[in-house]
Design an enzyme around this catalytic site. Structure first.
Site, PDB file in Angstrom:
ATOM      1  N   HIS A 173      19.844  28.197 -13.368  1.00 11.48           N
ATOM      2  CA  HIS A 173      20.582  29.270 -14.028  1.00 11.48           C
ATOM      3  C   HIS A 173      19.998  30.645 -13.718  1.00 11.48           C
ATOM      4  CE1 HIS A 173      22.832  26.295 -16.192  1.00 11.48           C
ATOM      5  NE2 HIS A 173      21.753  25.780 -16.734  1.00 11.48           N
ATOM      6  N   LYS A 209       0.856  -1.182   0.000  1.00 16.04           N
ATOM      7  CA  LYS A 209       0.000   0.000   0.000  1.00 16.04           C
ATOM      8  C   LYS A 209       0.895   1.236   0.000  1.00 16.04           C
ATOM      9  CE  LYS A 209      -4.205  -0.039   0.805  1.00 16.04           C
ATOM     10  NZ  LYS A 209      -5.328  -0.311  -0.118  1.00 16.04           N
ATOM     11  N   THR A 235      -3.291  -5.539   1.045  1.00 16.10           N
ATOM     12  CA  THR A 235      -2.675  -4.215   1.134  1.00 16.10           C
ATOM     13  C   THR A 235      -3.412  -3.344   2.147  1.00 16.10           C
ATOM     14  OG1 THR A 235      -3.978  -3.296  -0.699  1.00 16.10           O
ATOM     15  CG2 THR A 235      -1.887  -4.365  -1.252  1.00 16.10           C
ATOM     16  N   GLN A 290      29.994  20.785 -10.294  1.00 19.31           N
ATOM     17  CA  GLN A 290      30.559  19.467  -9.995  1.00 19.31           C
ATOM     18  C   GLN A 290      31.521  19.538  -8.805  1.00 19.31           C
ATOM     19  OE1 GLN A 290      30.097  20.711 -13.037  1.00 19.31           O
ATOM     20  NE2 GLN A 290      29.886  19.110 -14.603  1.00 19.31           N
ATOM     21  N   ARG A 300      29.263  34.864 -10.822  1.00 19.56           N
ATOM     22  CA  ARG A 300      27.911  34.410 -11.153  1.00 19.56           C
ATOM     23  C   ARG A 300      27.179  33.952  -9.904  1.00 19.56           C
ATOM     24  NH1 ARG A 300      27.767  28.240 -13.680  1.00 19.56           N
ATOM     25  NH2 ARG A 300      28.981  27.234 -12.028  1.00 19.56           N
TER      26      ARG A 300
END
Length: 298
Positions: free
Chosen positions: A250, A12, A57, A222, A174
């Site tokens: 971005h 479930k 269930t 990264q 940035r």
């Protein structure tokens, strides 16, 4: 028979359980979304429709709510452990139980009086855990999603490969923003081991993750990801593996020159798509990766 049965499970999904613990006038709340998946000797129900080995269930749903009363909810991980152990040990045909839990956090609304029973939903991340038990060993994956973070400086992106289709300009200043989705694997696998403090561990992982994000001077998302993962592994001895899925949210400088204005890294356009998607796993040295590469269904 031209076909055979492959991997299968049932249960479930998305049982929303809210547990209120009353400590006099002070109340505490746990808000979980619990999904149960069971597997074992289920060939007959698939081949012949025999339900002799099937725990309904609806029963798994009832168990979730009954356990909230009987065992309380100390943490999402501990609650999942109670459920998984129950299903595997109480039902002979069930060989493996997987419990997935989302936890929605609330914080108390402070008032002048003594009553402390009002809460407001926290708008940060959703906490996650998945527990798998086969009667002998445990696998505990915890994590979070939708943890939105942003550095308004200390981020650059330059020196990348360029070809005829490259239009992106290099930048030494940035905004770096992302919505963190992460899962980490505990090295607790056996009841004979000392169990981690699940609540303290979650808080510690989140703390080190955020500090690494804030303190890393980033030349790429990264690099930031790796620093976040490394810090968690180094500071949390109970964790051997952590995986991240980080969309690069971005933020592009708006061209204000048509209006006779200079945009000195002040006004940005936040673009929600398309977005770069950075994903990687960080491991304790000597450990094998076990967290699935695709986190979308985990």
């Amino acid at each position: 028979m031209p076909t055979i049965l492959g991997q299968n499970q049932y249960g479930k999904a998305e049982n929303r359980v809210v547990k209120i613990t009353r400590d006099g006038a002070t109340h505490h709340i746990k808000d979980l979304n619990v999904s149960v998946a069971l597997s074992g000797d289920m060939e007959d129900v698939h081949y012949n429709g025999s339900n002799a080995n099937v725990l309904p269930t609806d029963t798994t749903k009832n168990t979730v709510f009954a356990f909230a009363k009987e065992h309380g909810i100390e943490s999402a991980e501990q609650f999942g452990i109670h459920l998984a152990r129950h299903f595997v040990t109480s039902q002979e045909p069930i060989h493996r139980a997987r419990i997935r839990i989302e936890e929605y956090a609330w914080e108390r609304i402070e008032t002048p009086g003594e009553a402390k029973h009002s809460f407001v939903r926290k708008g940060q991340e959703t906490r996650l855990t998945q527990l798998t038990y086969d009667g002998e060993s445990w696998e505990v994956l915890s994590g979070l999603k939708d943890l939105t973070v942003l550095n308004s400086t200390d981020s650059e992106f330059w020196g990348y490969v360029k070809d005829r289709y490259t239009t992106l300009k290099e930048t030494h200043e940035r905004i770096l923003a992302t919505s963190v989705s992460s899962r980490w694997r505990f090295n607790w696998t056996d009841d004979a081991q000392e169990m981690p403090d699940w609540e303290a561990s979650y808080a510690r992982v989140k703390q080190h993750m955020l500090r690494a994000f804030a303190e890393t001077y980033s030349l790429s998302l990264q690099q930031t990801l790796y620093q976040m993962g490394s810090r968690v592994i180094e500071e949390c001895a109970e964790i051997d593996e952590i995986r991240f899925s980080l969309p690069n949210s971005h933020h592009f400088l708006v061209d204000l020159e048509p209006f006779g204005l200079k945009n000195d890294n002040e006004v940005y356009f936040a673009s929600d798509r398309p977005y770069g998607l950075i994903e990687a796993t960080v491991l304790r040295d000597g450990c094998e990766p076990r967290i699935p590469v695709d986190l979308t269904n985990l």
